[in-house]
Design an enzyme around this catalytic site. Structure first.
Site, PDB file in Angstrom:
ATOM      1  N   CYS A  96       0.862  -1.180   0.000  1.00  0.00           N
ATOM      2  CA  CYS A  96       0.000   0.000   0.000  1.00  0.00           C
ATOM      3  C   CYS A  96       0.892   1.222   0.000  1.00  0.00           C
ATOM      4  CB  CYS A  96      -0.917  -0.007   1.221  1.00  0.00           C
ATOM      5  SG  CYS A  96      -2.034   1.407   1.289  1.00  0.00           S
TER       6      CYS A  96
ATOM      7  N   GLU B 100      -3.845   1.130  -6.068  1.00  0.00           N
ATOM      8  CA  GLU B 100      -2.872   0.154  -6.541  1.00  0.00           C
ATOM      9  C   GLU B 100      -2.716   0.353  -8.044  1.00  0.00           C
ATOM     10  OE1 GLU B 100      -0.014  -1.479  -6.297  1.00  0.00           O
ATOM     11  OE2 GLU B 100      -0.924  -2.143  -4.410  1.00  0.00           O
TER      12      GLU B 100
END
Length: 223
Positions: A2, A105
């Site tokens: 992340c 992402e």
């Protein structure tokens, strides 16, 4: 992993959502492109109830010479954190919740990296498992910093990346924040398995999120 996320939930809403003992002290501007090294909203165990506050994203171990190491410590692999000098003590004793509305992402599409925005299908805040630490320089103020724990991707996330944050359901918050007596194997079984794919949704967003200076609701608009 992340590397960017959002938090635009109203502080008053989060005060009630987590039943915080210090909610009246909390305020922040909506954030749509949070990047490593910035202050992020976290929740820890307070004296009687949960307590909210800001920590620097990127864990700085107590033995670090300066804060620059934190940029390499934004994520910690849940499978091996107990083996790493940078994370071992925090994993044993200092847990936090890292709160987001969603996270980004990147996936390679036609030779280019296309950003996707991932969020819960039910619209609830995304609560990530974190570890934290205090760093005290010889001169200057103490820095409290944290890392997001990651795990293997579930079936849904694997189409975007092979890793994802460790996401905690509400029934696991309090036990995560009181880690005494948990072995690495206990933590793995209780917390580190990826959540079900059905809980998540994702859509493509503009590449303006590639630049952390871009900070507006446009970042989360579907394209």
């Amino acid at each position: 992993m992340c590397g960017r996320f959002t938090l635009y939930a109203d502080p008053d809403f989060l005060e009630g959502y987590f039943d915080l003992e210090n909610g009246e002290d909390l305020y922040w501007e909506p954030r749509y492109n949070i990047a490593p090294g910035q202050n992020i909203f976290t929740v820890v165990q307070g004296k009687d109830r949960l307590r909210g506050g800001l920590m620097k994203w990127g864990l700085i171990p107590p033995w670090a010479k300066d804060t620059s190491i934190g940029y390499r410590m934004i994520n910690a692999r849940s499978e091996t954190a107990h083996e790493k000098p940078s994370f071992r003590k925090s994993l044993n004793r200092k847990h936090c919740l890292i709160v987001a509305n969603g996270f980004y992402e990147w996936k390679k599409v036609d030779g280019k990296k296309q950003p996707f925005y991932i969020h819960y299908t039910n619209g609830e805040p995304v609560v990530m498992a974190g570890i934290w630490e205090r760093w005290k320089p010889i001169l200057g103020d103490e820095v409290i910093s944290c890392s997001i724990l990651t795990t293997e991707a579930n079936e849904f996330m694997s189409t975007l990346h092979h890793r994802m944050p460790v996401l905690l359901s509400q029934d696991k918050w309090k036990s995560w924040l009181n880690p005494t007596g948990n072995s690495p194997e206990d933590l793995r079984k209780k917390y580190f398995r990826p959540i079900t794919s059905e809980a998540l949704d994702a859509y493509e967003v503009s590449t303006i999120v590639n630049n952390a200076r871009n900070e507006s609701p446009i970042c989360i608009e579907a394209i």
